[in-house]
Design an enzyme around this catalytic site. Structure first.
Site, mmCIF file in Angstrom:
data_model
loop_
_atom_site.group_PDB
_atom_site.id
_atom_site.type_symbol
_atom_site.label_atom_id
_atom_site.label_comp_id
_atom_site.label_asym_id
_atom_site.label_seq_id
_atom_site.Cartn_x
_atom_site.Cartn_y
_atom_site.Cartn_z
ATOM 1 N N LYS A 69 6.787 -14.093 60.692
ATOM 2 C CA LYS A 69 7.365 -12.870 60.129
ATOM 3 C C LYS A 69 6.404 -11.694 60.305
ATOM 4 O O LYS A 69 6.810 -10.615 60.750
ATOM 5 C CB LYS A 69 7.666 -13.117 58.645
ATOM 6 N N SER A 70 5.147 -11.887 59.966
ATOM 7 C CA SER A 70 4.184 -10.783 60.048
ATOM 8 C C SER A 70 4.071 -10.268 61.478
ATOM 9 O O SER A 70 4.038 -9.052 61.723
ATOM 10 C CB SER A 70 2.805 -11.258 59.588
ATOM 11 N N ARG A 82 5.259 -6.530 63.243
ATOM 12 C CA ARG A 82 4.300 -5.708 63.985
ATOM 13 C C ARG A 82 4.729 -5.522 65.442
ATOM 14 O O ARG A 82 4.431 -4.501 66.057
ATOM 15 C CB ARG A 82 2.914 -6.343 63.890
ATOM 16 N N GLY A 120 8.590 -6.194 51.689
ATOM 17 C CA GLY A 120 7.412 -5.411 51.333
ATOM 18 C C GLY A 120 6.624 -5.016 52.568
ATOM 19 O O GLY A 120 6.082 -3.909 52.647
ATOM 20 N N SER A 161 -5.493 -7.370 50.768
ATOM 21 C CA SER A 161 -4.094 -7.242 51.191
ATOM 22 C C SER A 161 -4.013 -6.779 52.638
ATOM 23 O O SER A 161 -4.456 -5.681 52.983
ATOM 24 C CB SER A 161 -3.357 -6.251 50.284
ATOM 25 N N ASP A 179 0.955 -16.787 50.942
ATOM 26 C CA ASP A 179 2.414 -17.001 50.876
ATOM 27 C C ASP A 179 2.786 -18.473 50.683
ATOM 28 O O ASP A 179 3.958 -18.799 50.525
ATOM 29 C CB ASP A 179 3.071 -16.489 52.167
ATOM 30 N N LYS A 209 4.540 -10.589 44.193
ATOM 31 C CA LYS A 209 5.245 -10.916 45.440
ATOM 32 C C LYS A 209 6.744 -10.723 45.220
ATOM 33 O O LYS A 209 7.148 -10.031 44.295
ATOM 34 C CB LYS A 209 4.906 -12.345 45.863
ATOM 35 N N ARG A 243 5.394 -15.105 41.251
ATOM 36 C CA ARG A 243 5.438 -16.501 41.717
ATOM 37 C C ARG A 243 4.692 -17.475 40.805
ATOM 38 O O ARG A 243 4.956 -18.671 40.842
ATOM 39 C CB ARG A 243 4.916 -16.590 43.155
HETATM 40 C C1 S3P Z 1 1.835 -9.788 54.961
HETATM 41 C C2 S3P Z 1 0.765 -9.798 54.097
HETATM 42 C C3 S3P Z 1 0.770 -10.512 52.825
HETATM 43 C C4 S3P Z 1 1.916 -11.515 52.747
HETATM 44 C C5 S3P Z 1 3.210 -10.967 53.257
HETATM 45 C C6 S3P Z 1 3.080 -10.510 54.687
HETATM 46 C C7 S3P Z 1 1.720 -9.010 56.205
HETATM 47 O O1 S3P Z 1 0.925 -9.605 51.779
HETATM 48 O O2 S3P Z 1 2.075 -11.957 51.417
HETATM 49 O O3 S3P Z 1 4.226 -11.953 53.188
HETATM 50 O O4 S3P Z 1 2.532 -9.220 57.107
HETATM 51 O O5 S3P Z 1 0.798 -8.197 56.302
HETATM 52 P P1 S3P Z 1 -0.352 -8.842 51.154
HETATM 53 O O6 S3P Z 1 -1.074 -8.296 52.288
HETATM 54 O O7 S3P Z 1 0.173 -7.782 50.258
HETATM 55 O O8 S3P Z 1 -1.098 -9.904 50.425
#
Ligand code: S3P
Length: 740
Positions: free
Chosen positions: A325-326, A330, A398, A472, A620, A647, A651
């Site tokens: 996902k991350s 990007r 988020g 983060s 996560d 989150k 959680r």
């Molecule tokens: C993510 C960073 C994490 C993670 C989120 C995806 C990202 O959050 O929990 O699911 O893609 O940068 P945080 O950076 O706020 O911890």
């Protein structure tokens, strides 16, 4: 309110709408007596014969005498003449409503007749027509689950409005209210314009000399596009003349677009054509979701989906979970901001990443796909984004909102970002604050600094040195992305290592990124060059199967092509520390990210104190790790993980509540949890709409004594669209139940 009891209803015009209204009144037993009026003698005879009305009259005056409800359902241009005729016979307390497709001219006609409108006058429009017409086409269920728009006027008595609303609702319709002018503008675009185009296209082709051939070979496209050209000509004649202004305005915009399209074809402008077609396809594919302002994937987020998982089972086989996902987020962001075409494979077609994709489409980027995880992004360069047509909807995501904040802070235009109820509770000041220090003007909402987030455009950003107060990756990435446009260097230091996909991918796009220990530096003013991205399988999705195979006796599975970026492998480290049996093979690098196949065999897990340095690396994966802890021997203690409270849900609390429901001793603490391993019972779990909570309790069933039911599981589609299918294939007895 329940529908008012009607002694006598009079329906003027017994075509599709009028006769359906009469049938629905009858079927729902809403009126004692129904009279009708129609100009055609055969319609009157038929209406009486098939019992649509008790009596049908040629003169509407005869129909409306003593009626307590009058429904006008004749072509709208006749409104003034009919009202003038019935004015004297109308009971002063009668409810007078209509089903006309235009409202401004109906209200104007009524004003011309009455001067001051009667209190019982409530104009309305059931959006339930079809290309069929006539008394025989009517159906008692025509309005069922269709929308009806009421456009009350200032004189309308609220009791009359409520009465008309209740009547439609009794017929199964969904009632909305709108101002008269707004109704006409909206319908001009969504209904009147398409009808005009259909009539015009069919007529154009029909008049060509080779028309027979054209009609003979005009298959699907022509037929689908022109179905509505078979609609009632007189009715549509009246609608176009009745809603002239709004139709002309809609037509002017549309002909402009058509000219643009024609020129794009003439000058072989592929980007322009693909831009229009891909945007249109996305809008059409997801338009029910867009309408509801919710989600983009086909997984029907509005539906109330529950999981029912039967106890027991073991996991076997080889599987590949969906893309990371991350990295998917990007890839869209950097691909859009790059120069050239970026091709992506393995893209996660989950709602979160699709929200990011939609955001960039909204900002004018042409993106082909996704199709089986393949995308082509026609980058517009760092200065090529265009203002989106409205607020950017980030759904549950988020990552979309926080990373976009950094990008939008540097644009020339203003933007607003909104999210679903879960995202709307999540903290956004953590990115807004450092971005403000860079010179951005960005506003969050309420005391807790939550979405919507408003970003002012046209600000010049300045590089900063920022010591992040929390670990983060989203905050780090947001600042680094803003740094691409900032003057000078942007330097971010993190308190603990977090995922570094942004840094790696920036380099992949040829952008220089300096990393020294915990400090990352980018300088503004560079450029991104398009590249290829192969998105590895998401270790966060793989985690559910790692835990599942570890806890279910006799399991042996292999997960392929999993991303094992060192900043993400907390789950492997923690499971191994608990005694898990995980082996990595086929380790390699794809597009700057390390991947491996991971074999997991069941093992006797033991409780541990989780090292705090593993927390950001497994941020996560804790919901599923808590299930591992519940199945382990002894106590597992987590500390230093307060981030889990902000989150997609809290959680720590939500997992503790769920574990307690299943009879597991789980004690939440401000920054973690203490879990005693032991037997898992059965029960009903509230996932609070958090995808990872839902999936975690699904795998808990492997060791449960009875079934586990999980509510609000539709959000699983945000990160893992086919979790149920894959879980079943691996050996979980999971059923998806769709509730109304
Ligand atoms: C993510 C960073 C994490 C993670 C989120 C995806 C990202 O959050 O929990 O699911 O893609 O940068 P945080 O950076 O706020 O911890």
């Amino acid at each position: 309110m329940t529908a008012p009891r009607i002694r006598k209803a009079a329906i003027i015009g017994l075509g599709l709408i009028g006769s359906s209204f009469a049938r629905a009144l009858r079927e729902q037993k809403l009126a004692d007596e129904i009279t009708g009026s129609a100009r055609s003698a055969s319609t009157r005879a038929l209406a009486e014969e098939i019992g649509v009305v008790d009596r049908a009259f040629a003169d509407p005056v005869d129909a409306v005498r003593d009626a307590d409800l009058v429904f006008l359902a004749m072509p709208v241009q006749a409104t003034e003449a009919v009202l003038r005729a019935i004015q004297g016979a109308l009971r002063p307390d009668a409810i007078l409503t209509d089903g006309g497709s235009t409202k401004g001219n109906v209200v104007a006609a009524a004003r011309a007749v009455f001067g001051t409108l009667p209190a019982g006058f409530v104009p309305g429009h059931p959006i339930a027509g079809s290309e069929q017409s006539g008394v025989l086409a009517g159906r008692a269920d025509l309005f069922l689950r269709h929308k009806v728009i009421l456009t009350p006027v200032p004189e309308s008595d609220p009791a009359a409005v409520a009465g008309v609303r209740a009547l439609w609702e009794a017929m199964g319709a969904e009632v909305l209210e709108m101002a008269v002018e707004r109704h006409d503008e909206v319908l001009a675009r969504t209904s009147h314009l398409p009808h005009l185009l259909a009539f015009s296209l069919v007529d154009t082709l029909a008049r060509e000399s080779t028309n027979l051939d054209i009609f003979r070979y005009a298959a699907g496209g022509f037929r689908d596009f022109t179905r509505i050209a078979a609609s009632d000509p007189l009715m549509w004649h009246d609608i176009f003349l009745g809603n002239k202004e709004a139709v002309l305005a809609a037509l002017a915009v549309y002909t402009g677009e058509l000219d643009f399209l024609r020129d794009a074809i003439a000058r072989n402008d592929s980007d322009a054509l693909l831009g229009i077609f891909t945007r249109a396809k996305a809008a059409r594919d997801h338009f029910t979701h867009m309408l509801a302002g919710t989600a983009y994937a086909k997984a029907m987020k509005q539906k109330n989906i529950e999981y029912v998982v039967q106890p027991g089972g073991k996991l076997t086989g080889t599987l590949r979970v969906p893309g990371d996902k991350s990295i998917s987020h990007r890839s869209i962001m950097l691909g859009s901001l790059a120069e050239g075409v970026t091709e992506v494979t393995g893209f996660l077609e989950g709602e979160d990443a699709l929200a990011t994709l939609q955001a960039f489409r909204d900002m004018g980027v042409v993106i082909e796909g996704p199709q089986n995880g393949n995308l082509k992004i026609h980058g517009v360069g760092l200065n090529g984004l265009q203002p989106p047509p409205g607020a950017i909807y980030c759904g549950n995501s988020g990552t979309s909102m926080r990373l976009l904040s950094g990008i939008l802070a540097a644009q020339a235009f203003d933007t607003v970002m909104t999210g679903d109820p879960s995202l709307s509770k999540r903290p956004m000041e953590r990115v807004a604050k450092p971005l403000r220090q860079m010179g951005a003007e960005i506003q969050t909402t309420g005391e807790r600094g939550t979405p919507p987030v408003t970003v002012k455009g046209g600000k010049v950003l300045q590089g900063i040195r920022y010591d992040m107060p929390m670990a983060s990756a989203q905050v780090k990435s947001s600042i680094l992305l803003a740094g691409l446009w900032a003057r000078g260097e942007t330097v971010v230091t993190e308190p603990a290592p977090t995922r570094d996909h942004t840094e790696r991918m920036l380099r992949g796009f040829g952008y220089e990124v300096k990393v020294e220990g915990a400090t990352v530096t980018v300088a503004g003013g560079g450029k991104l060059t398009a590249t290829r991205i192969d998105v590895p399988a998401d270790i966060s999705s793989a985690a559910f199967f790692m835990v599942a195979a570890s806890i279910a006796e006799g399991s042996d599975i292999t997960l392929q092509h999993v991303g094992i970026n060192p900043t993400r492998i907390g789950v492997i480290n923690i499971l191994r520390a608990m005694g898990g049996d995980l082996t990595l093979s086929n380790e390699r690098e794809v597009g700057g990210e390390p991947v491996a196949d991971i074999r997991i065999r069941s093992a006797r897990l033991k409780g541990i104190r989780i090292p705090e340095d593993q927390v950001p690396l497994a941020i996560d994966e804790f919901p599923s790790l808590f299930i591992a802890a519940a199945c382990a021997e002894g106590e597992t203690v987590l500390t230093g993980a307060e981030e889990l409270r902000v989150k997609e849900s809290d959680r720590i609390q939500v997992m503790a509540d769920g574990l307690l429901t299943l009879g597991v001793d789980a004690r939440p603490t401000p920054d973690g949890i203490v879990i005693q391993g032991g037997p898992i019972g059965s029960g009903r779990i509230a996932s609070h709409g958090d995808h990872r909570i839902a999936m975690s309790f699904a795998i808990a069933a492997l060791r449960a004594s009875g079934p586990i039911e999980i509510g609000e599981a539709a959000t699983v589609a945000t990160s893992f669209p086919d979790f149920p299918g894959l879980a079943r294939r691996a050996g979980l007895a999971l059923a998806v139940v769709e509730k109304d």
